[in-house]
Every structure is written in structure tokens, then in C-alpha cells.
Write a protein that holds these residues in place. Sequence first.
Motif, mmCIF file in Angstrom:
data_model
loop_
_atom_site.group_PDB
_atom_site.id
_atom_site.type_symbol
_atom_site.label_atom_id
_atom_site.label_comp_id
_atom_site.label_asym_id
_atom_site.label_seq_id
_atom_site.Cartn_x
_atom_site.Cartn_y
_atom_site.Cartn_z
ATOM 1 N N GLU A 126 0.830 -1.209 0.000
ATOM 2 C CA GLU A 126 0.000 0.000 0.000
ATOM 3 C C GLU A 126 0.861 1.254 0.000
ATOM 4 O O GLU A 126 0.576 2.228 -0.700
ATOM 5 N N SER A 127 1.930 1.234 0.798
ATOM 6 C CA SER A 127 2.841 2.383 0.853
ATOM 7 C C SER A 127 3.521 2.604 -0.493
ATOM 8 O O SER A 127 3.643 3.748 -0.961
ATOM 9 N N THR A 128 3.952 1.511 -1.126
ATOM 10 C CA THR A 128 4.615 1.626 -2.429
ATOM 11 C C THR A 128 3.632 2.083 -3.493
ATOM 12 O O THR A 128 4.000 2.855 -4.398
ATOM 13 N N LEU A 129 2.385 1.622 -3.394
ATOM 14 C CA LEU A 129 1.352 2.073 -4.339
ATOM 15 C C LEU A 129 1.154 3.578 -4.248
ATOM 16 O O LEU A 129 1.029 4.270 -5.264
ATOM 17 N N GLN A 130 1.139 4.085 -3.026
ATOM 18 C CA GLN A 130 0.964 5.525 -2.839
ATOM 19 C C GLN A 130 2.146 6.289 -3.433
ATOM 20 O O GLN A 130 1.966 7.306 -4.116
ATOM 21 N N THR A 131 3.352 5.785 -3.188
ATOM 22 C CA THR A 131 4.556 6.420 -3.743
ATOM 23 C C THR A 131 4.520 6.378 -5.273
ATOM 24 O O THR A 131 4.911 7.339 -5.948
ATOM 25 N N THR A 132 4.051 5.247 -5.810
ATOM 26 C CA THR A 132 3.959 5.091 -7.263
ATOM 27 C C THR A 132 2.971 6.078 -7.868
ATOM 28 O O THR A 132 3.249 6.717 -8.897
ATOM 29 N N ASP A 133 1.801 6.213 -7.246
ATOM 30 C CA ASP A 133 0.797 7.162 -7.738
ATOM 31 C C ASP A 133 1.334 8.595 -7.705
ATOM 32 O O ASP A 133 1.098 9.382 -8.631
ATOM 33 N N GLU A 134 2.061 8.923 -6.642
ATOM 34 C CA GLU A 134 2.647 10.264 -6.533
ATOM 35 C C GLU A 134 3.689 10.496 -7.620
ATOM 36 O O GLU A 134 3.799 11.602 -8.172
ATOM 37 N N ALA A 135 4.453 9.456 -7.934
ATOM 38 C CA ALA A 135 5.474 9.573 -8.981
ATOM 39 C C ALA A 135 4.819 9.799 -10.345
ATOM 40 O O ALA A 135 5.291 10.622 -11.145
ATOM 41 N N ILE A 136 3.729 9.082 -10.613
ATOM 42 C CA ILE A 136 3.031 9.257 -11.891
ATOM 43 C C ILE A 136 2.450 10.656 -11.990
ATOM 44 O O ILE A 136 2.494 11.299 -13.055
ATOM 45 N N GLN A 137 1.911 11.150 -10.889
ATOM 46 C CA GLN A 137 1.396 12.524 -10.880
ATOM 47 C C GLN A 137 2.516 13.520 -11.126
ATOM 48 O O GLN A 137 2.325 14.525 -11.819
ATOM 49 N N ARG A 138 3.674 13.242 -10.555
ATOM 50 C CA ARG A 138 4.828 14.133 -10.750
ATOM 51 C C ARG A 138 5.274 14.131 -12.214
ATOM 52 O O ARG A 138 5.620 15.159 -12.770
ATOM 53 N N LEU A 139 5.232 12.976 -12.844
ATOM 54 C CA LEU A 139 5.618 12.872 -14.252
ATOM 55 C C LEU A 139 4.543 13.448 -15.168
ATOM 56 O O LEU A 139 4.820 13.856 -16.290
ATOM 57 N N SER A 140 3.325 13.486 -14.684
ATOM 58 C CA SER A 140 2.136 14.026 -15.372
ATOM 59 C C SER A 140 2.056 13.700 -16.862
ATOM 60 O O SER A 140 2.093 14.584 -17.709
ATOM 61 N N PRO A 141 1.909 12.416 -17.190
ATOM 62 C CA PRO A 141 1.703 12.065 -18.602
ATOM 63 C C PRO A 141 0.286 12.410 -19.038
ATOM 64 O O PRO A 141 -0.620 12.539 -18.217
ATOM 65 N N LYS A 142 0.098 12.556 -20.342
ATOM 66 C CA LYS A 142 -1.245 12.791 -20.862
ATOM 67 C C LYS A 142 -2.109 11.570 -20.603
ATOM 68 O O LYS A 142 -1.616 10.457 -20.459
ATOM 69 N N GLU A 143 -3.410 11.779 -20.591
ATOM 70 C CA GLU A 143 -4.343 10.688 -20.319
ATOM 71 C C GLU A 143 -4.230 9.594 -21.376
ATOM 72 O O GLU A 143 -4.248 8.395 -21.059
ATOM 73 N N LYS A 144 -4.097 9.967 -22.647
ATOM 74 C CA LYS A 144 -3.978 8.978 -23.706
ATOM 75 C C LYS A 144 -2.664 8.216 -23.599
ATOM 76 O O LYS A 144 -2.603 7.017 -23.886
ATOM 77 N N THR A 145 -1.628 8.921 -23.199
ATOM 78 C CA THR A 145 -0.334 8.267 -23.004
ATOM 79 C C THR A 145 -0.420 7.243 -21.889
ATOM 80 O O THR A 145 0.041 6.104 -22.010
ATOM 81 N N LEU A 146 -1.060 7.644 -20.798
ATOM 82 C CA LEU A 146 -1.212 6.753 -19.648
ATOM 83 C C LEU A 146 -2.047 5.528 -20.013
ATOM 84 O O LEU A 146 -1.729 4.402 -19.620
ATOM 85 N N GLN A 147 -3.087 5.753 -20.781
ATOM 86 C CA GLN A 147 -3.956 4.646 -21.200
ATOM 87 C C GLN A 147 -3.198 3.685 -22.116
ATOM 88 O O GLN A 147 -3.307 2.455 -21.977
ATOM 89 N N ALA A 148 -2.408 4.231 -23.033
ATOM 90 C CA ALA A 148 -1.645 3.387 -23.959
ATOM 91 C C ALA A 148 -0.617 2.554 -23.213
ATOM 92 O O ALA A 148 -0.442 1.357 -23.478
ATOM 93 N N LEU A 149 0.063 3.173 -22.255
ATOM 94 C CA LEU A 149 1.057 2.443 -21.457
ATOM 95 C C LEU A 149 0.397 1.340 -20.647
ATOM 96 O O LEU A 149 0.926 0.228 -20.531
ATOM 97 N N THR A 150 -0.750 1.636 -20.078
ATOM 98 C CA THR A 150 -1.468 0.649 -19.268
ATOM 99 C C THR A 150 -1.872 -0.555 -20.107
ATOM 100 O O THR A 150 -1.758 -1.702 -19.664
ATOM 101 N N GLU A 151 -2.333 -0.307 -21.327
ATOM 102 C CA GLU A 151 -2.740 -1.407 -22.200
ATOM 103 C C GLU A 151 -1.555 -2.302 -22.558
ATOM 104 O O GLU A 151 -1.654 -3.538 -22.511
#
Length: 323
Positions: free
Chosen positions: A242-267
Motif C-alpha cells: 500500500e505504501s509503495t502504491l501511494q509512492t507510485t501514484d505520486e510519482a506518476i502525478q509528478r511525471l504528469s503524462p497525458k491521459e492517452k499516453t497513460l492509457q496506452a502504457l497501461t494497455e
Amino acid sequence: MEIFGSTFDDSVFLEARDRVCVSLSSYNAKLCEPEWFCDNAALDTEDSLEKQKVYKFRGDLAMKQGNYQEALEAYSSCLEWIADNNLTIRRDVLEGMARSCTKLGQRDKALELANVLSKEASNTCHLTSLLLLKVSIYQHFGAIRSKMMSLQQLCSLLPFNPWHWFNLGQMCLHLLESKTTTVLCESARELNVGEAEEQQEEAADLDEDTIWLKACTCFVRTRLLLRILRQQQCSFVLQRSESTLQTTDEAIQRLSPKEKTLQALTEVMSEDLIPEKMREDYQDGESLASVCVQSFRDRWWNKILLNGVLETDAEGSWKTGWK
């Protein structure tokens, strides 16, 4: 006509014979004083196994106490007494020597020992330990590209281990935030002699945009894996996830990718996350002869870049909000 199971052997109803009580000699456990192996008298033996134990314990203690030169000497002495068929202790001692050399600033010697371990690796456990050793060596000497290569190899060897992905993402994020990406454009002299050409090519394209995209990729993969694994976790293991998940979410927010970019990476990064495959593929201890490991580039990177999977802005950049 007898019904099956209705008859019994007469011996079942006989009285049990008196058991013969065999008198066993008493067992006296060997008692050892704390750090008994530090006494010179511990080496007053002709038993090679005892000498191996003494030097091994001395090396481990010296390493724990930070006496790296003493640890290196003890491990070197231990190596002389290890039987040829005792590969487990031999690998442990060689790794201890490599880590001692690293702490002593002996880079070439540390990499030479790592190369010896590489030639003797026979299963995924050996290779995982070797790559983790290389990561620590490259980290100590600031060999950034080589460290990144080792982390990518770990992700390829154990693709369902979220911690290797998280460490690679953290490294990329640190490079971006510390503005040290320019060091990645220097010559490839830091790469260990004998690295495959394919590995050198994978380490070559490490400009700031590429590092940013790789950081996003790693944190997306980390988040996907941790969300799957936490369903089977509890106690402090779940807390860590849970702690690492929170750190990961914060890192993604810091990197601030576009929504389409994030969706493509997730797929792309979730294509192989099938429960059956996660249980069966790349099991620890599997023979290397039966393991076919795709390179980081072939397995994920090319899919991300293939056919312009990521939409760019008017300036041709993937990033938004990154400073």
C-alpha cells in the motif's frame, strides 16, 4: 458369500507384543562460545570443512562490521578450502568477495568476480543474485547506464516482480529530478567489457524524453502488479504494498503524462498479466537452459514505440507539465 470388508485378519485382535526398549546413548550437543571462530585455536584442525566454516564466519562477521579488507582476506582464505562440489558456498563466498571489493573501491576486481559468477550461473536464482550484485556495484561506482541495463534485465527475467520495476522507475525519476541525464550521453566506457552489442544498443538511447517515458512505463507496471498482488496479501506485507502504491501514484502525478499516453502504457504493460501465466512463468530456480528471456526492448519498449502508439503534442513531445 462374504461382503467385501466384512472379514478381518486374526492378528488384529491379538495382544500387542511387548516392545523392546532399546537404550540409546545420550547425545551431547556441541556448545560454542560467541564468535568462537575468531579464536586462532579454531584453525588448529586438519578438517578442511571446519577451516572453511571458520573463514566463512570470519568473513561474514567482518562484512557486517564494515571491515571490508578483513572480510576480503577471510573470504579469499575460505575459497581455498571449499570442496569442488560445494557450489552453493562457493557462490556465496565469491559474492562476498565482490561486495567487499566494491566497498574498497576495487571496481575491476569486483566486476571480474561478478563475471566468474556469471559463467557459473545455472538457474534463475543464480542469475537474479548476479544481477542484484551488479546493480550494487554499478550504483557504488556511479555507472548509471550499466545499472539501468541490469535493472532492465531483472525486469525481463522476473517480469511479475513489482520491486524491480519500482526500482527502475525510481532510478529514472531520480535522473530526471537531479538533472543528471547528460551523463548518459557520455561514451560507453562504463559498460563492462564483454557486454553484448544488443545490450549496448538498449543503453544508447537514454535522452531525457526516453528516460521520462521509461519512468512512466515502470511506474504503470508497478501499479498494475501491486494491485493484483495485494489481493493475496495481509499484515506488514500488505502495508508495504500500500505504501509503495501511494509512492507510485505520486510519482506518476509528478511525471504528469497525458491521459492517452497513460492509457496506452497501461494497455501495453497489462497484456501479459494473466493469472495462469503469472503463476507458471519464470519460476525461481528454473534451469536457464529452459528459460527464454526476451530483451526489455523487444518485450515492451518496441510495443510502446511501434506505429506511434503515443500521441504527441504540437511540439512533438510526449510530456505535459514536466519541468
